[in-house]
Design an enzyme around this catalytic site. Structure first.
Site, mmCIF file in Angstrom:
data_model
loop_
_atom_site.group_PDB
_atom_site.id
_atom_site.type_symbol
_atom_site.label_atom_id
_atom_site.label_comp_id
_atom_site.label_asym_id
_atom_site.label_seq_id
_atom_site.Cartn_x
_atom_site.Cartn_y
_atom_site.Cartn_z
ATOM 1 N N SER A 87 0.830 -1.207 0.000
ATOM 2 C CA SER A 87 0.000 0.000 0.000
ATOM 3 C C SER A 87 0.863 1.256 0.000
ATOM 4 O O SER A 87 2.017 1.238 0.449
ATOM 5 C CB SER A 87 -0.896 0.023 1.241
ATOM 6 O OG SER A 87 -1.602 -1.191 1.371
HETATM 7 N N1 SAH Z 1 -0.257 -5.261 4.012
HETATM 8 C C1 SAH Z 1 0.530 -5.530 2.828
HETATM 9 C C2 SAH Z 1 -0.166 -5.161 1.544
HETATM 10 C C3 SAH Z 1 -1.266 -6.082 1.272
HETATM 11 S S1 SAH Z 1 -1.812 -6.305 -0.390
HETATM 12 C C4 SAH Z 1 1.883 -4.870 2.891
HETATM 13 O O1 SAH Z 1 2.166 -4.149 3.841
HETATM 14 O O2 SAH Z 1 2.686 -5.128 1.984
HETATM 15 C C5 SAH Z 1 -3.104 -7.444 0.008
HETATM 16 C C6 SAH Z 1 -2.640 -8.834 0.319
HETATM 17 O O3 SAH Z 1 -3.789 -9.571 0.752
HETATM 18 C C7 SAH Z 1 -2.089 -9.596 -0.875
HETATM 19 O O4 SAH Z 1 -0.806 -10.074 -0.582
HETATM 20 C C8 SAH Z 1 -3.086 -10.739 -1.081
HETATM 21 O O5 SAH Z 1 -2.491 -11.927 -1.529
HETATM 22 C C9 SAH Z 1 -3.651 -10.897 0.319
HETATM 23 N N2 SAH Z 1 -4.960 -11.543 0.417
HETATM 24 C C10 SAH Z 1 -6.025 -11.436 -0.407
HETATM 25 N N3 SAH Z 1 -7.050 -12.165 0.055
HETATM 26 C C11 SAH Z 1 -6.626 -12.758 1.214
HETATM 27 C C12 SAH Z 1 -7.223 -13.633 2.171
HETATM 28 N N4 SAH Z 1 -8.485 -14.066 2.045
HETATM 29 N N5 SAH Z 1 -6.492 -14.031 3.236
HETATM 30 C C13 SAH Z 1 -5.212 -13.604 3.382
HETATM 31 N N6 SAH Z 1 -4.590 -12.781 2.521
HETATM 32 C C14 SAH Z 1 -5.281 -12.360 1.449
#
Ligand code: SAH
Length: 215
Positions: free
Chosen positions: A62
């Site tokens: 993000s």
């Molecule tokens: N917080 C992260 C950015 C997240 S991007 C950072 O600091 O880099 C969103 C992430 O959520 C992605 O890696 C994606 O694979 C994950 N995601 C999507 N659906 C999910 C689920 N149901 N459970 C766990 N992770 C999930």
């Protein structure tokens, strides 16, 4: 060789001027976590621009203002039990871990095993030893470590996942982007003795939460 420390300080000062970074604790946490070590080599030079960056497998880290806004809103304090859904690069988890200051616990769930492995190794190498990275569907929460004081979802959900609300302590707070696949509203959900309330913190764009109580 870029002066990443200087660039990081400049970015955080900008976020303070914009009123997004407000508390000394959040400022300190953002200053201490080297964002450039959480992104791939190809985009390292852009690590301290205020924009999201690709972290592989179609996912993104993000934008700094979004991490700052969510971290300020979540008000994490030492001793709390915290759940992050969507570990991605592990950057947001590192920031939360600094705020916990070695007291309390942080579980971060990632759906994609390759990203979880990378994040786990990176967090360990950088010394964020109190973060537990697990692989699974975080739309169902993480029952074995519940209840939580704070839950942060960093992917966009079609609705507020019910398991996350039920795994919240009374007095707890949940932050979750809710809406369509391309645009969401960031909701702050609070659980009190009287029930559950929610309010919008504004429009946001996150990758989809993929899972049983997601897309
Ligand atoms: N917080 C992260 C950015 C997240 S991007 C950072 O600091 O880099 C969103 C992430 O959520 C992605 O890696 C994606 O694979 C994950 N995601 C999507 N659906 C999910 C689920 N149901 N459970 C766990 N992770 C999930």
């Amino acid at each position: 060789m870029a002066d990443f420390d200087w660039q990081r300080r400049r970015l955080i000062t900008q976020l303070e001027r914009q009123g997004i970074v407000r508390s000394p604790a959040v400022r300190d946490a953002l200053m201490r976590v080297p964002r450039h070590l959480f992104v791939p080599d190809e985009v390292r030079q852009n690590a301290y621009e205020d924009c999201p960056l690709p972290v592989g497998l179609g996912q993104t880290i993000s934008a700094p203002h979004m991490v700052a806004l969510m971290t300020e809103s979540l008000d994490v304090k030492p001793g709390q039990n915290v759940l992050e859904v969507g570990c991605g690069s592990g950057y947001q988890a590192a920031v939360l871990s600094v705020l916990l200051n070695g007291e309390g616990s942080l579980v971060t769930v990632e759906r994609i095993p390759e990203l979880a492995d990378l994040a786990r190794k990176r967090l360990a190498d950088l010394g964020y030893g109190n973060v537990k990275v697990v692989v699974g569907d975080g739309s169902l929460g993480w029952p074995s470590d519940a209840p939580f004081d704070r839950v942060l979802v960093t992917a966009g959900a079609p609705g507020v996942p019910v398991a996350l609300v039920s795994q919240l302590k009374v007095g707890g707070m949940l932050l979750v982007p809710v809406g369509g696949r391309g645009f969401q509203e960031l909701f702050l959900v609070e659980k009190s003795g009287a029930g559950v309330s929610r309010r919008s913190l504004g429009g946001v764009v996150f990758v989809p939460l993929v899972g049983e109580d997601g897309w």
